[in-house]
Write a protein that holds these residues in place. Structure first.
Motif, PDB file in Angstrom:
ATOM      1  N   LEU A 158      37.931  44.519  39.296  1.00 23.03           N
ATOM      2  CA  LEU A 158      36.604  44.308  40.213  1.00 23.03           C
ATOM      3  C   LEU A 158      35.718  44.649  40.112  1.00 23.03           C
ATOM      4  O   LEU A 158      34.845  43.281  40.174  1.00 23.03           O
ATOM      5  CB  LEU A 158      36.868  45.555  40.989  1.00 23.03           C
ATOM      6  N   GLN A 159      35.187  45.033  38.421  1.00 20.35           N
ATOM      7  CA  GLN A 159      33.821  45.038  38.087  1.00 20.35           C
ATOM      8  C   GLN A 159      33.980  43.931  37.158  1.00 20.35           C
ATOM      9  O   GLN A 159      32.918  43.261  35.978  1.00 20.35           O
ATOM     10  CB  GLN A 159      33.361  46.120  37.181  1.00 20.35           C
ATOM     11  N   GLY A 160      35.476  43.694  36.415  1.00 17.53           N
ATOM     12  CA  GLY A 160      34.915  42.047  35.441  1.00 17.53           C
ATOM     13  C   GLY A 160      34.862  42.052  34.057  1.00 17.53           C
ATOM     14  O   GLY A 160      34.507  41.626  32.910  1.00 17.53           O
ATOM     15  N   LEU A 161      34.618  43.348  33.577  1.00 18.70           N
ATOM     16  CA  LEU A 161      34.349  44.297  32.379  1.00 18.70           C
ATOM     17  C   LEU A 161      35.652  43.833  31.038  1.00 18.70           C
ATOM     18  O   LEU A 161      36.411  43.931  31.046  1.00 18.70           O
ATOM     19  CB  LEU A 161      34.435  45.531  32.298  1.00 18.70           C
ATOM     20  N   GLY A 162      35.294  43.972  30.166  1.00 19.48           N
ATOM     21  CA  GLY A 162      36.111  43.087  29.558  1.00 19.48           C
ATOM     22  C   GLY A 162      37.093  44.464  28.239  1.00 19.48           C
ATOM     23  O   GLY A 162      36.421  45.684  28.903  1.00 19.48           O
ATOM     24  N   ARG A 163      37.925  44.521  27.368  1.00 20.53           N
ATOM     25  CA  ARG A 163      38.537  45.598  27.637  1.00 20.53           C
ATOM     26  C   ARG A 163      38.019  46.611  26.481  1.00 20.53           C
ATOM     27  O   ARG A 163      37.982  47.604  26.723  1.00 20.53           O
ATOM     28  CB  ARG A 163      40.221  45.136  27.122  1.00 20.53           C
ATOM     29  N   GLU A 164      37.553  46.023  25.735  1.00 18.04           N
ATOM     30  CA  GLU A 164      36.609  46.601  24.895  1.00 18.04           C
ATOM     31  C   GLU A 164      35.503  48.189  25.281  1.00 18.04           C
ATOM     32  O   GLU A 164      35.101  48.915  25.600  1.00 18.04           O
ATOM     33  CB  GLU A 164      35.897  45.746  24.324  1.00 18.04           C
TER      34      GLU A 164
ATOM     35  N   ALA B  44      50.709  40.323  41.720  1.00 17.02           N
ATOM     36  CA  ALA B  44      49.837  41.584  42.065  1.00 17.02           C
ATOM     37  C   ALA B  44      48.268  41.565  41.323  1.00 17.02           C
ATOM     38  O   ALA B  44      47.701  41.588  41.769  1.00 17.02           O
ATOM     39  CB  ALA B  44      50.353  42.921  40.720  1.00 17.02           C
ATOM     40  N   LEU B  45      47.887  40.747  39.844  1.00 17.90           N
ATOM     41  CA  LEU B  45      46.774  40.650  38.759  1.00 17.90           C
ATOM     42  C   LEU B  45      46.217  39.010  40.052  1.00 17.90           C
ATOM     43  O   LEU B  45      45.335  39.001  40.032  1.00 17.90           O
ATOM     44  CB  LEU B  45      47.570  39.682  37.944  1.00 17.90           C
ATOM     45  N   ALA B  46      47.100  38.757  40.752  1.00 13.19           N
ATOM     46  CA  ALA B  46      46.029  37.154  41.287  1.00 13.19           C
ATOM     47  C   ALA B  46      45.189  37.879  42.300  1.00 13.19           C
ATOM     48  O   ALA B  46      44.917  37.690  43.023  1.00 13.19           O
ATOM     49  CB  ALA B  46      47.262  36.188  41.843  1.00 13.19           C
ATOM     50  N   ALA B  47      45.884  38.791  43.397  1.00 12.51           N
ATOM     51  CA  ALA B  47      45.221  39.558  43.559  1.00 12.51           C
ATOM     52  C   ALA B  47      44.250  40.613  43.821  1.00 12.51           C
ATOM     53  O   ALA B  47      43.511  40.587  43.730  1.00 12.51           O
ATOM     54  CB  ALA B  47      46.520  40.842  45.006  1.00 12.51           C
ATOM     55  N   LEU B  48      44.418  41.523  42.295  1.00 11.92           N
ATOM     56  CA  LEU B  48      43.082  42.375  42.403  1.00 11.92           C
ATOM     57  C   LEU B  48      42.023  40.753  41.463  1.00 11.92           C
ATOM     58  O   LEU B  48      40.567  41.091  41.651  1.00 11.92           O
ATOM     59  CB  LEU B  48      43.912  42.551  40.657  1.00 11.92           C
ATOM     60  N   ARG B  49      42.467  39.856  40.908  1.00 11.44           N
ATOM     61  CA  ARG B  49      40.921  39.264  40.900  1.00 11.44           C
ATOM     62  C   ARG B  49      41.024  38.624  41.651  1.00 11.44           C
ATOM     63  O   ARG B  49      39.706  38.411  41.500  1.00 11.44           O
ATOM     64  CB  ARG B  49      42.021  37.920  39.475  1.00 11.44           C
ATOM     65  N   ALA B  50      41.882  38.286  43.018  1.00  5.71           N
ATOM     66  CA  ALA B  50      40.984  37.746  43.627  1.00  5.71           C
ATOM     67  C   ALA B  50      40.065  38.606  45.071  1.00  5.71           C
ATOM     68  O   ALA B  50      38.805  37.642  45.950  1.00  5.71           O
ATOM     69  CB  ALA B  50      41.653  37.068  45.389  1.00  5.71           C
TER      70      ALA B  50
END
Lengths: 196, 149
Positions: A158-164, B44-50
């Motif tokens: 949801l925040q799009g942060l990288g794994r590091e 599940a991954l597609a739903a999370l990204r969307a």
């Protein structure tokens, strides 16, 4: 910014804004960007690219291409949206082709191809509403998870942060975070039941 | 919908299967060279990204605005041409319009008294006052219109 598809004032104003962009008005260019950046990300680029950084980069390339080709745009009754969406789809494909494993990436993308972007403003509005409903369902599913799983998923997706960065914020090693994320995604997948 | 009863302890040591699957998932999420997405997690991954908020930066990036077409070189002539046209029209109006009349001096008190004297039958003071007034009038006319041809 409200959706351009739902705002009747924007729909009437769009032709004038486009004319101003053609005349070199950068403020008008900013207006177009603010109006369509959100829908392009949500309906076209993220479903095709996933990674938020790649999607935002493709978004910028979409508008650059659109501004350069704006003299060739002809409104056929549905406004700027269908034309912009087609450009965005091409830019998403360009991103995949440019990657190191472009051939395999394209095959997987075509095999899991998201639906074509909505053609008309009405369809786009409906798609955005549906996307909002889906997002609300995802948040509801997340709320039932273990707090650490929920946090890992929110940071990474949801925040799009990288794994590091995620590992740093959770104060764990990178490998530990990878395992945590795996467990979190599996837990979410069990909780998630998409509508038919 | 709560998964709290079934979720493994987040801090439990990973199994070999989990370690392998975690590495595969990290590779699948790698932006530059993604590997295959685990099929059982694809939905599940597609739903999370969307579900991520679609909120790009508030302002358009500078490189996007730099692509806004620049006005054609000749367009700068439009306002210049407009100014030139307006200037020419103003000059034409000034040339064909009648000139403003000269501002003549107002008769002084001495002249007015002399006029009253003349009306009572004594014209000499008026003649003297008129000579001076005429000089003033001619001077004003010369100033406005120049010397007589």
């Amino acid at each position: 910014m409200p959706s351009p598809f739902a705002d009747p004032i924007w729909r009437a104003e769009e032709a004038r804004v486009v004319a101003r962009v053609r005349a070199g008005d950068r403020l008008a260019g900013e207006q177009l960007y603010r109006a369509y950046a959100g829908p392009l990300l949500r309906l076209v680029l993220r479903p095709r690219l996933g990674d938020p950084a790649a999607a935002e980069d493709a978004l910028a390339e979409t508008f650059i291409a659109a501004f350069r080709a704006l003299d060739g745009f002809e409104d056929r009754g549905a406004g700027l949206w269908p034309w912009l969406a087609r450009i965005a789809v091409h830019k998403a494909m360009d991103v995949h082709r440019a990657r190191a494993r472009a051939a395999r990436g394209c095959e997987r993308l075509e095999a899991q191809a998201p639906p074509p972007p909505p053609e008309t403003p009405a369809e786009a509005l409906e798609a955005l509403d549906e996307a909002e409903l889906q997002a609300a369902r995802v948040r509801a599913a997340l709320s039932g998870l273990h707090a650490r799983y929920r946090e890992a998923l929110e940071l990474r997706f949801l925040q799009g942060l990288g794994r590091e960065e995620c590992a740093r914020r959770l104060a764990v090693k990178l490998g530990t975070f990878d395992v945590l994320l795996l467990r979190a995604v599996r837990a979410f997948a069990r909780a998630w039941e998409p509508e038919e | 919908m709560s998964d709290l009863r079934h979720a493994p302890d987040p801090d439990a040591p990973p199994t070999p299967e989990e370690e392998a699957a975690a590495a595969a998932l990290a590779g699948a999420l790698e932006p530059r060279a993604p590997q295959a997405v685990p099929p059982e997690l694809a939905g599940a991954l597609a739903a999370l990204r969307a579900a991520a908020p679609a909120a790009p930066g508030q302002a358009a990036p500078a490189r996007v605005l730099a692509a806004v077409p620049r006005p054609a070189r000749w367009r700068w002539l439009l306002p210049v041409g407009g100014l030139a046209t307006a200037a020419a029209a103003a000059a034409l109006v000034l040339l064909v319009a009648p000139p403003r009349p000269a501002a003549l001096p107002a008769p002084g008190r001495e002249l007015l008294l002399a006029q009253a004297e003349a009306a009572r039958g004594s014209p000499r003071p008026l003649e003297r006052a008129m000579r001076g007034y005429r000089r003033e009038v001619y001077a004003a006319l010369r100033t406005r219109y120049g010397e007589a041809p």
